[in-house]
Structure formats: structure tokens, C-alpha cells
Scaffold this motif. Structure first.
Motif, PDB file in Angstrom:
ATOM      1  N   LEU A 128      18.448  -1.127  -8.132  1.00 29.95           N
ATOM      2  CA  LEU A 128      19.892  -1.070  -8.408  1.00 29.95           C
ATOM      3  C   LEU A 128      20.191  -0.409  -9.756  1.00 29.95           C
ATOM      4  O   LEU A 128      19.388  -0.495 -10.681  1.00 29.95           O
ATOM      5  CB  LEU A 128      20.472  -2.490  -8.430  1.00 29.95           C
ATOM      6  N   LYS A 129      21.375   0.205  -9.859  1.00 32.77           N
ATOM      7  CA  LYS A 129      21.805   0.770 -11.156  1.00 32.77           C
ATOM      8  C   LYS A 129      22.666  -0.233 -11.921  1.00 32.77           C
ATOM      9  O   LYS A 129      22.734  -0.217 -13.134  1.00 32.77           O
ATOM     10  CB  LYS A 129      22.635   2.029 -10.914  1.00 32.77           C
ATOM     11  N   HIS A 130      23.389  -1.086 -11.179  1.00 37.40           N
ATOM     12  CA  HIS A 130      24.357  -1.977 -11.834  1.00 37.40           C
ATOM     13  C   HIS A 130      24.038  -3.449 -11.561  1.00 37.40           C
ATOM     14  O   HIS A 130      24.807  -4.133 -10.896  1.00 37.40           O
ATOM     15  CB  HIS A 130      25.776  -1.663 -11.341  1.00 37.40           C
ATOM     16  N   ALA A 131      22.883  -3.888 -12.054  1.00 33.44           N
ATOM     17  CA  ALA A 131      22.532  -5.299 -11.829  1.00 33.44           C
ATOM     18  C   ALA A 131      22.198  -5.965 -13.155  1.00 33.44           C
ATOM     19  O   ALA A 131      21.849  -5.293 -14.129  1.00 33.44           O
ATOM     20  CB  ALA A 131      21.326  -5.387 -10.908  1.00 33.44           C
ATOM     21  N   TYR A 132      22.306  -7.287 -13.201  1.00 29.90           N
ATOM     22  CA  TYR A 132      21.772  -8.035 -14.340  1.00 29.90           C
ATOM     23  C   TYR A 132      20.252  -7.825 -14.327  1.00 29.90           C
ATOM     24  O   TYR A 132      19.653  -7.736 -13.247  1.00 29.90           O
ATOM     25  CB  TYR A 132      22.142  -9.518 -14.226  1.00 29.90           C
ATOM     26  N   PRO A 133      19.616  -7.774 -15.504  1.00 29.07           N
ATOM     27  CA  PRO A 133      18.209  -7.355 -15.549  1.00 29.07           C
ATOM     28  C   PRO A 133      17.203  -8.329 -14.938  1.00 29.07           C
ATOM     29  O   PRO A 133      16.104  -7.948 -14.604  1.00 29.07           O
ATOM     30  CB  PRO A 133      17.940  -7.191 -17.058  1.00 29.07           C
ATOM     31  N   GLU A 134      17.589  -9.589 -14.801  1.00 33.99           N
ATOM     32  CA  GLU A 134      16.663 -10.579 -14.235  1.00 33.99           C
ATOM     33  C   GLU A 134      17.346 -11.333 -13.103  1.00 33.99           C
ATOM     34  O   GLU A 134      18.571 -11.556 -13.148  1.00 33.99           O
ATOM     35  CB  GLU A 134      16.252 -11.601 -15.313  1.00 33.99           C
ATOM     36  N   SER A 142      32.807  -7.426 -13.877  1.00 38.99           N
ATOM     37  CA  SER A 142      31.958  -6.582 -14.729  1.00 38.99           C
ATOM     38  C   SER A 142      31.358  -5.392 -13.995  1.00 38.99           C
ATOM     39  O   SER A 142      30.833  -4.484 -14.617  1.00 38.99           O
ATOM     40  CB  SER A 142      30.835  -7.436 -15.306  1.00 38.99           C
ATOM     41  N   GLY A 143      31.397  -5.395 -12.675  1.00 35.97           N
ATOM     42  CA  GLY A 143      30.759  -4.319 -11.912  1.00 35.97           C
ATOM     43  C   GLY A 143      29.255  -4.514 -11.792  1.00 35.97           C
ATOM     44  O   GLY A 143      28.563  -3.733 -11.166  1.00 35.97           O
ATOM     45  N   LYS A 144      28.740  -5.605 -12.420  1.00 37.60           N
ATOM     46  CA  LYS A 144      27.289  -5.856 -12.352  1.00 37.60           C
ATOM     47  C   LYS A 144      26.977  -6.815 -11.201  1.00 37.60           C
ATOM     48  O   LYS A 144      27.697  -7.794 -10.980  1.00 37.60           O
ATOM     49  CB  LYS A 144      26.814  -6.484 -13.658  1.00 37.60           C
ATOM     50  N   ILE A 145      25.881  -6.522 -10.532  1.00 38.62           N
ATOM     51  CA  ILE A 145      25.494  -7.334  -9.364  1.00 38.62           C
ATOM     52  C   ILE A 145      24.549  -8.452  -9.824  1.00 38.62           C
ATOM     53  O   ILE A 145      23.550  -8.186 -10.504  1.00 38.62           O
ATOM     54  CB  ILE A 145      24.802  -6.444  -8.310  1.00 38.62           C
TER      55      ILE A 145
END
Ligand code: UTP
Length: 235
Positions: free
Chosen positions: A80-86, A116-119
Motif C-alpha cells: 500500500l502507498k497510504h497505510a499506517y506503517p505497522e 487522514s486518507g491512511k488505511i
């Protein structure tokens, strides 16, 4: 609109499959507030089988399954490009991270609302159920409008369509009917069921609209979020 997706372990068998699905999630996250829960697939079943052959009890087998779902969560994050890192290992952590993040500017499209647009990606949580139930609990906790179960069959059938070619697909089910169907299933570590009975009970009590679709064509995921699908709808 908040959407929680339960992604079956089958989609983690190769990088190309995962890349296509991840691209769809990234695109959807520009408009929708998205959480994804990852299944463990065949790798989880392999580990569970070896553990069971060694005499491990079902709870220990479940923990092995959970570990594999979390590894798949890391794989999805890598794609993914837009995810939380963990991956998150708890519902509250995932919800809080989303709540505290700065909303993305310029969100577009249908269902756009400040987020936030983050998954947020997570795997299994605790023994006794599958990631379908994790996704259902997360959907309930974050007040999602839609729970999408992305699998490798076209929906919920009256028998396993991979074994019985004459099996009939349900286009619609009430939560009560879903509970009645799933309660017949065996709740053992690694069992092959489209929706597990715990997930069915959570769907029943929360009343969240749930759609089971085939993700082999990732466009089906976009269509389902936009209200068009050929799977099974539970509402
Ligand atoms: P899955 O969520 O992958 O099972 O969890 P599934 O939905 O039947 O399979 P796929 O991936 O869609 O094909 C794998 C196993 O991990 C344990 C259970 O034993 C489950 O069968 N598990 C998973 C838990 O015990 N708790 C969890 O929260 C998640």
C-alpha cells in the motif's frame, strides 16, 4: 463513509494479486475512511495442521493462525502507498490512530468526509474466531457504514461451491438467516468457512450492512463500495 474490509488469505499468494488489490484500496482511501483486516490463507492452515499433528490444542493453533494473519497484514502494508506503517493488534489502537490523525486536504469523490486518507491494517486478535469476526468487531467499534468480506467465491452458498457445483448462492440474507447458516459450521482453527459464526452474531447485533463478494476481479471491490455488486448482501 467508513468501510471495513475483510480480505481473505487467498489474495496473499503472489505479489501481482496483492499489488492490484492494494492499488484499489489506495484509490478508495482517497474518498472513504478505510480499515482492512487480513486473513491468513493457506499458510495459516499449513502451520495449524503441523501444530495439530504435534498435538497442539485448538487455542494454540488459533495463535499460530493469528501470527500468520499479522504477517499478511505486513505484506499488505508493503503493497500500500497510504497505510499506517505497522498493523494494529487492537481495535482501540486502530480507531484512536484514525481519530487523532490530521484530515487529508482535498478528499474527493463520493462518501468523502474528513479523514487522514491512511488505511489501518490489522490481522487477528484473539483465539476462537477468524478475521471475519475481527473485521465485524472493528466495523462495529468504528461505526462503519459498510463491512465488505472479500473472498474467492461469489458470495454465500447453501453448500461449498468448490465441492458441490450445484450449490445455490444467496443474493440476500437477513442477519438472522446468516446466524442460522453459520451456526452449523465447525469452529476449529483454520476451518474453511465463508463467514464464521462469531462474525455472524456481531453482524446481527450491530446491524451493519455486510456484503460478501469475489475479489478475484478487484474492480468488484470498488463496485461494491459504490453499491453495485453480485455477491451476497446481509442487511
Ligand atoms: P483467517 O481469518 O485467515 O481464517 O484466520 P479464514 O477467514 O477461515 O481464512 P481465509 O484467510 O479467509 O482463507 C486463520 C486462522 O487463524 C485463527 C483461526 O484459527 C483461523 O481459522 N484466528 C484468526 C484466530 O484464532 N483469531 C483471530 O482473531 C484471527
Amino acid at each position: 463513509m467508513k468501510v471495513v474490509i475483510s480480505l481473505g488469505g487467498i489474495f496473499f499468494s503472489d505479489a501481482e494479486k496483492l499489488k492490484k488489490i492494494a492499488a484499489v484500496f489506495d484509490e478508495l482511501a482517497q474518498s472513504y475512511n478505510l480499515c482492512v483486516v487480513t486473513g491468513g490463507g493457506e499458510r495459516a492452515r499449513e502451520y495449524i495442521k503441523i501444530a495439530r499433528d504435534l498435538g497442539a490444542n485448538e487455542a494454540l493453533c488459533d495463535y499460530l493462525g493469528i501470527a500468520l494473519t499479522r504477517i499478511n497484514a505486513k505484506l499488505l502494508i508493503a503493497a500500500l502507498k497510504h497505510a499506517y506503517p505497522e498493523p494494529f493488534s487492537d481495535y482501540k489502537e486502530a480507531a484512536l490512530a484514525k481519530a487523532h490523525d490530521k484530515p487529508l486536504q482535498g478528499l474527493r469523490g463520493r462518501g468523502a468526509e474528513p479523514h487522514s486518507g491512511k488505511i489501518a491494517v490489522m490481522g487477528g486478535v484473539s483465539p476462537g474466531y477468524t478475521t471475519d469476526a475481527v473485521a465485524a468487531i472493528l466495523a462495529e467499534y468504528v461505526n462503519a457504514e459498510l463491512l465488505l468480506n472479500v473472498t474467492s467465491v461469489d458470495g454465500i452458498y447453501d453448500a461449498d461451491p468448490r465441492k458441490y457445483p450445484g450449490a445455490r448462492k444467496y443474493d440476500k440474507l437477513s442477519p438472522k438467516e446468516l446466524v442460522a447458516l453459520t451456526m452449523k459450521e465447525e469452529l476449529k482453527a483454520g476451518s474453511r468457512i465463508v463467514i464464521d459464526p462469531v462474525a455472524a452474531k456481531i453482524i446481527e447485533r450491530s446491524g451493519i450492512k455486510t456484503i460478501v463478494i469475489n475479489g478475484s476481479n478487484p474492480q468488484n471491490i470498488v463496485d461494491a463500495v459504490h453499491g453495485k455488486h453480485q455477491g451476497t448482501e446481509i442487511s
